[in-house]
Scaffold this motif. Sequence first.
Motif, short mmCIF file in Angstrom:
data_model
loop_
_atom_site.label_atom_id
_atom_site.label_comp_id
_atom_site.label_asym_id
_atom_site.label_seq_id
_atom_site.Cartn_x
_atom_site.Cartn_y
_atom_site.Cartn_z
N ARG A 13 -5.02 5.25 -12.02
CA ARG A 13 -4.96 4.39 -10.88
C ARG A 13 -6.10 3.26 -10.96
O ARG A 13 -6.01 2.34 -10.27
CB ARG A 13 -4.88 5.12 -9.58
CG ARG A 13 -3.60 5.92 -9.34
CD ARG A 13 -3.48 6.77 -8.18
NE ARG A 13 -2.25 7.36 -7.92
CZ ARG A 13 -1.73 8.66 -8.35
NH1 ARG A 13 -2.95 9.21 -8.94
NH2 ARG A 13 -0.71 9.17 -8.15
N ARG A 16 -5.48 0.92 -13.24
CA ARG A 16 -4.54 -0.43 -12.77
C ARG A 16 -5.32 -1.34 -12.17
O ARG A 16 -5.12 -2.46 -12.14
CB ARG A 16 -3.60 0.43 -11.50
CG ARG A 16 -2.64 -0.34 -10.84
CD ARG A 16 -2.14 0.36 -9.80
NE ARG A 16 -0.69 1.21 -10.34
CZ ARG A 16 -0.28 2.47 -9.71
NH1 ARG A 16 -0.95 2.90 -8.42
NH2 ARG A 16 0.52 3.12 -10.45
N GLU A 67 -7.21 3.20 -2.67
CA GLU A 67 -6.01 2.93 -2.85
C GLU A 67 -5.74 1.74 -3.83
O GLU A 67 -5.87 0.74 -3.51
CB GLU A 67 -4.83 2.93 -1.69
CG GLU A 67 -4.83 4.38 -0.79
CD GLU A 67 -4.31 5.35 -1.74
OE1 GLU A 67 -3.14 5.56 -2.26
OE2 GLU A 67 -5.29 6.32 -1.95
N SER A 68 -5.15 2.17 -5.00
CA SER A 68 -5.12 1.20 -6.01
C SER A 68 -4.31 -0.07 -5.73
O SER A 68 -4.41 -1.08 -6.15
CB SER A 68 -4.81 1.75 -7.25
OG SER A 68 -3.34 2.35 -7.23
N ARG A 69 -3.10 0.21 -5.22
CA ARG A 69 -2.14 -0.83 -4.71
C ARG A 69 -2.83 -1.89 -3.76
O ARG A 69 -2.75 -3.05 -3.65
CB ARG A 69 -0.88 -0.20 -4.40
CG ARG A 69 -0.09 0.34 -5.40
CD ARG A 69 1.23 0.91 -4.98
NE ARG A 69 1.73 1.86 -6.05
CZ ARG A 69 1.56 3.35 -6.13
NH1 ARG A 69 0.66 3.85 -5.25
NH2 ARG A 69 2.27 4.05 -6.87
N SER A 72 -5.33 -3.83 -5.51
CA SER A 72 -4.73 -4.84 -6.47
C SER A 72 -4.31 -5.84 -5.52
O SER A 72 -4.27 -7.16 -5.87
CB SER A 72 -3.59 -4.19 -7.16
OG SER A 72 -4.12 -3.15 -8.06
N ARG A 73 -3.49 -5.76 -4.43
CA ARG A 73 -3.11 -6.67 -3.42
C ARG A 73 -4.31 -7.72 -2.84
O ARG A 73 -3.99 -8.87 -2.70
CB ARG A 73 -2.15 -6.16 -2.54
CG ARG A 73 -0.75 -5.76 -2.71
CD ARG A 73 0.16 -6.81 -3.31
NE ARG A 73 0.51 -7.57 -1.98
CZ ARG A 73 1.63 -7.43 -1.30
NH1 ARG A 73 2.49 -6.53 -1.61
NH2 ARG A 73 1.97 -8.28 -0.48
N ALA A 99 8.34 -2.87 -6.13
CA ALA A 99 7.04 -2.04 -5.83
C ALA A 99 7.34 -0.51 -5.29
O ALA A 99 6.94 0.30 -5.70
CB ALA A 99 6.30 -2.81 -4.67
N HIS A 103 6.52 3.00 -6.90
CA HIS A 103 5.96 4.10 -6.04
C HIS A 103 6.96 5.46 -5.59
O HIS A 103 6.13 6.43 -5.81
CB HIS A 103 5.65 3.61 -4.69
CG HIS A 103 4.53 4.37 -3.69
ND1 HIS A 103 5.31 5.07 -2.85
CD2 HIS A 103 3.42 4.35 -3.74
CE1 HIS A 103 4.31 5.62 -2.19
NE2 HIS A 103 3.26 5.37 -2.62
N LEU A 164 2.03 -8.02 -10.34
CA LEU A 164 1.54 -6.86 -10.07
C LEU A 164 2.25 -5.43 -10.46
O LEU A 164 1.85 -4.68 -10.61
CB LEU A 164 0.97 -6.82 -8.57
CG LEU A 164 -0.20 -7.49 -8.17
CD1 LEU A 164 -0.46 -7.42 -6.56
CD2 LEU A 164 -1.62 -7.34 -8.92
N ILE A 165 3.64 -5.74 -9.98
CA ILE A 165 4.49 -4.64 -10.28
C ILE A 165 4.48 -4.12 -11.67
O ILE A 165 4.49 -2.96 -11.84
CB ILE A 165 6.02 -5.23 -10.06
CG1 ILE A 165 6.02 -5.56 -8.45
CG2 ILE A 165 6.73 -3.81 -9.98
CD1 ILE A 165 5.46 -4.84 -7.20
N TYR A 168 1.18 -2.18 -11.91
CA TYR A 168 1.47 -0.82 -11.41
C TYR A 168 1.96 0.04 -12.52
O TYR A 168 1.58 1.37 -12.62
CB TYR A 168 2.24 -1.26 -10.02
CG TYR A 168 1.64 -1.86 -9.00
CD1 TYR A 168 0.42 -2.08 -9.04
CD2 TYR A 168 2.52 -2.15 -7.93
CE1 TYR A 168 -0.05 -2.89 -7.77
CE2 TYR A 168 2.13 -2.75 -6.74
CZ TYR A 168 0.62 -3.16 -6.85
OH TYR A 168 0.13 -3.96 -5.78
#
Length: 214
Positions: A13, A16, A67-69, A72-73, A99, A103, A164-165, A168
């Motif tokens: 993560r 990422r 939280e990595s997502r 990233s967003r 996404a 996940h 980004l997907i 991830y």
Amino acid sequence: MVNRVLGNVFSTRTQRVLFVLEELGVQYDFQSLDFAKAEHHASEYVSEFHPFARLPAFQDEKVKIFESRAISRYLAGKYSGSLTPPTDLVEAAYYDQAASVEHSYFEPPIEKLGFELVFKKQLGLGEADDQVVGYQTKLLLAALDYYESLLSKQEYLAGNTFSLIDIYNVPWVSFLEQRINFGKEIAARKKVAAWWAKVSGRPAWRKVLGRLPH
């Protein structure tokens, strides 16, 4: 304050978030936290950066995010580059669908397999449970089969543009290859293998890997 990442280079993560920053070409400071010393459980880190004592965490002049997502967003939006998620209604729906697949269906079985096949023994918790390994392998292969079908229709996991997907997913595919010997399952799926060759060869990802000890 420059972008600051608190993490560990062995953490998928963390990788990422570093991948996103390298793709965006922005400066950042990286603060490595030592798993062996449980630095991510230190009271200051938990109170200031991540209430669940996980990695990574992020800070800039405006915010602290964990939280990595989510990180990233935020970064994709902050720098408004090619990684900015789509705004078109249909494209956004497919993007969010991709996404959710990563996940909900791709990451979880890899994480469980990693525990059974790598970390369980390292932590002195005994041998892998063959029943758990078998079941999680079945779930993982179903996700890879879905990716194979999807990539027969488009170039990347959220469409025809790197996003980004893809980011991830990349650290977990690397983990499959390098840590739990599932590389043959990638190679056996031609479309997945072709996608992997493209994304793993990106200069930004090579920079992330370059942080790992040789």
